[in-house]
Design a protein around this motif. Structure first.
Motif, PDB file in Angstrom:
ATOM      1  N   LEU A 136       0.850  -1.180   0.000  1.00 11.05           N
ATOM      2  CA  LEU A 136       0.000   0.000   0.000  1.00 11.05           C
ATOM      3  C   LEU A 136       0.887   1.230   0.000  1.00 11.05           C
ATOM      4  CD1 LEU A 136      -2.536  -1.013   2.758  1.00 11.05           C
ATOM      5  CD2 LEU A 136      -2.827  -1.178   0.299  1.00 11.05           C
ATOM      6  N   VAL A 137       0.601   2.167  -0.849  1.00  7.93           N
ATOM      7  CA  VAL A 137       1.349   3.414  -0.839  1.00  7.93           C
ATOM      8  C   VAL A 137       0.537   4.390  -0.001  1.00  7.93           C
ATOM      9  CG1 VAL A 137       2.381   5.221  -2.215  1.00  7.93           C
ATOM     10  CG2 VAL A 137       2.329   2.896  -3.075  1.00  7.93           C
ATOM     11  N   CYS A 138       0.834   4.412   1.270  1.00  7.36           N
ATOM     12  CA  CYS A 138       0.157   5.286   2.222  1.00  7.36           C
ATOM     13  C   CYS A 138       1.114   6.422   2.588  1.00  7.36           C
ATOM     14  CB  CYS A 138      -0.219   4.516   3.475  1.00  7.36           C
ATOM     15  SG  CYS A 138      -1.309   3.138   3.157  1.00  7.36           S
ATOM     16  N   ARG A 139       0.700   7.205   3.531  1.00  9.24           N
ATOM     17  CA  ARG A 139       1.554   8.305   3.969  1.00  9.24           C
ATOM     18  C   ARG A 139       2.548   7.805   5.006  1.00  9.24           C
ATOM     19  NH1 ARG A 139      -2.520  13.425   4.314  1.00  9.24           N
ATOM     20  NH2 ARG A 139      -3.221  13.212   2.177  1.00  9.24           N
ATOM     21  N   GLY A 178      10.064   8.529  -0.325  1.00  7.93           N
ATOM     22  CA  GLY A 178      10.797   9.509  -1.117  1.00  7.93           C
ATOM     23  C   GLY A 178      12.142   9.907  -0.540  1.00  7.93           C
ATOM     24  N   GLN A 179      12.459   9.451   0.674  1.00  2.58           N
ATOM     25  CA  GLN A 179      13.721   9.811   1.317  1.00  2.58           C
ATOM     26  C   GLN A 179      14.893   9.079   0.665  1.00  2.58           C
ATOM     27  OE1 GLN A 179      14.385  11.827   4.182  1.00  2.58           O
ATOM     28  NE2 GLN A 179      12.324  12.604   3.836  1.00  2.58           N
ATOM     29  N   SER A 180      16.018   9.776   0.546  1.00  3.25           N
ATOM     30  CA  SER A 180      17.261   9.147   0.082  1.00  3.25           C
ATOM     31  C   SER A 180      17.966   8.527   1.272  1.00  3.25           C
ATOM     32  CB  SER A 180      18.161  10.188  -0.583  1.00  3.25           C
ATOM     33  OG  SER A 180      17.543  10.674  -1.754  1.00  3.25           O
ATOM     34  N   VAL A 215      13.600   5.448  -0.824  1.00  2.00           N
ATOM     35  CA  VAL A 215      12.422   4.722  -0.371  1.00  2.00           C
ATOM     36  C   VAL A 215      11.301   4.985  -1.369  1.00  2.00           C
ATOM     37  CG1 VAL A 215      10.733   4.420   1.469  1.00  2.00           C
ATOM     38  CG2 VAL A 215      13.104   4.959   2.052  1.00  2.00           C
ATOM     39  N   LYS A 216      10.782   3.915  -1.973  1.00  2.00           N
ATOM     40  CA  LYS A 216       9.750   4.047  -3.004  1.00  2.00           C
ATOM     41  C   LYS A 216       8.371   3.616  -2.529  1.00  2.00           C
ATOM     42  CE  LYS A 216      12.257   5.548  -6.400  1.00  2.00           C
ATOM     43  NZ  LYS A 216      12.024   6.824  -7.029  1.00  2.00           N
ATOM     44  N   MET A 217       8.301   2.601  -1.662  1.00  2.00           N
ATOM     45  CA  MET A 217       6.996   2.094  -1.219  1.00  2.00           C
ATOM     46  C   MET A 217       7.069   1.676   0.241  1.00  2.00           C
ATOM     47  SD  MET A 217       5.549  -0.161  -4.387  1.00  2.00           S
ATOM     48  CE  MET A 217       7.078  -0.853  -4.984  1.00  2.00           C
ATOM     49  N   VAL A 250      13.016  -0.152  -1.070  1.00  2.00           N
ATOM     50  CA  VAL A 250      13.972   0.832  -1.572  1.00  2.00           C
ATOM     51  C   VAL A 250      14.535   0.376  -2.910  1.00  2.00           C
ATOM     52  CG1 VAL A 250      14.597   1.649   0.737  1.00  2.00           C
ATOM     53  CG2 VAL A 250      15.953  -0.145  -0.317  1.00  2.00           C
ATOM     54  N   VAL A 251      14.850   1.360  -3.743  1.00  2.00           N
ATOM     55  CA  VAL A 251      15.447   1.109  -5.048  1.00  2.00           C
ATOM     56  C   VAL A 251      16.816   1.771  -5.061  1.00  2.00           C
ATOM     57  CG1 VAL A 251      15.218   1.446  -7.536  1.00  2.00           C
ATOM     58  CG2 VAL A 251      13.179   1.019  -6.146  1.00  2.00           C
ATOM     59  N   HIS A 252      17.845   0.964  -5.348  1.00  2.00           N
ATOM     60  CA  HIS A 252      19.221   1.477  -5.397  1.00  2.00           C
ATOM     61  C   HIS A 252      19.423   2.266  -6.683  1.00  2.00           C
ATOM     62  CE1 HIS A 252      20.693  -2.162  -2.814  1.00  2.00           C
ATOM     63  NE2 HIS A 252      19.576  -1.649  -2.364  1.00  2.00           N
TER      64      HIS A 252
END
Length: 142
Positions: free
Chosen positions: A5-8, A13-15, A29-31, A43-45
């Motif tokens: 779930l993409v919640c708040r 979005g943090q690096s 951080v993506k999801m 997270v996506v590298h």
């Protein structure tokens, strides 16, 4: 498979920096999977690899990224070396290898050398550590 779930979440979005073989890997951080147990942050590298982190891992990696980007020459810090926290000041910054040269300012600290000989840290000796082992001191006044 966990339903993501993409919640708040303040971490979305943090690096962050993750370390592999003592080398930092930039990621974002993506999801967030709030219903997973434990909660997971996906997270996506920067090279496209992906992984899931638990909250503690994500928070530590985000803090490492923040500290790394705020460090500059003259900043007062606490750093960990040989499992002991010490006060110091940053005197060298290397963006290439991500290590920071810190001069110990804690006069009461004793360190162990080979053969268990104790000595006071020399003022000119630099210790090189990465941002995972550094905390920026709030009071930067002299």
């Amino acid at each position: 498979s966990t339903c993501v779930l993409v919640c708040r979440s303040p971490m979305l979005g943090q690096s962050l920096y993750l370390f592999y073989d003592n080398k930092p890997v930039l990621a974002k951080v993506k999801m967030w999977a709030p219903r997973a147990c434990p909660q997971l942050w996906h997270v996506v590298h920067e090279d496209g690899d992906q992984e899931d982190l638990i909250e503690r891992e994500a928070r530590e990696a985000i803090e490492t990224y923040r500290v790394h980007n705020e460090l500059k020459v003259g900043v007062k810090v606490r750093f960990c070396n040989l499992r002991q926290w010490k006060d110091g000041v940053v005197v060298r910054v290397s963006q290439r290898d991500h290590f920071f040269g810190i001069r110990c300012t804690d006069k009461s600290v004793k360190c162990k050398m080979k053969k268990s000989v104790k000595y006071k840290m020399k003022k000119n000796k630099l210790t090189y550590v990465d941002a995972r082992n550094i905390k920026i001191l709030k009071d930067q006044s002299n």
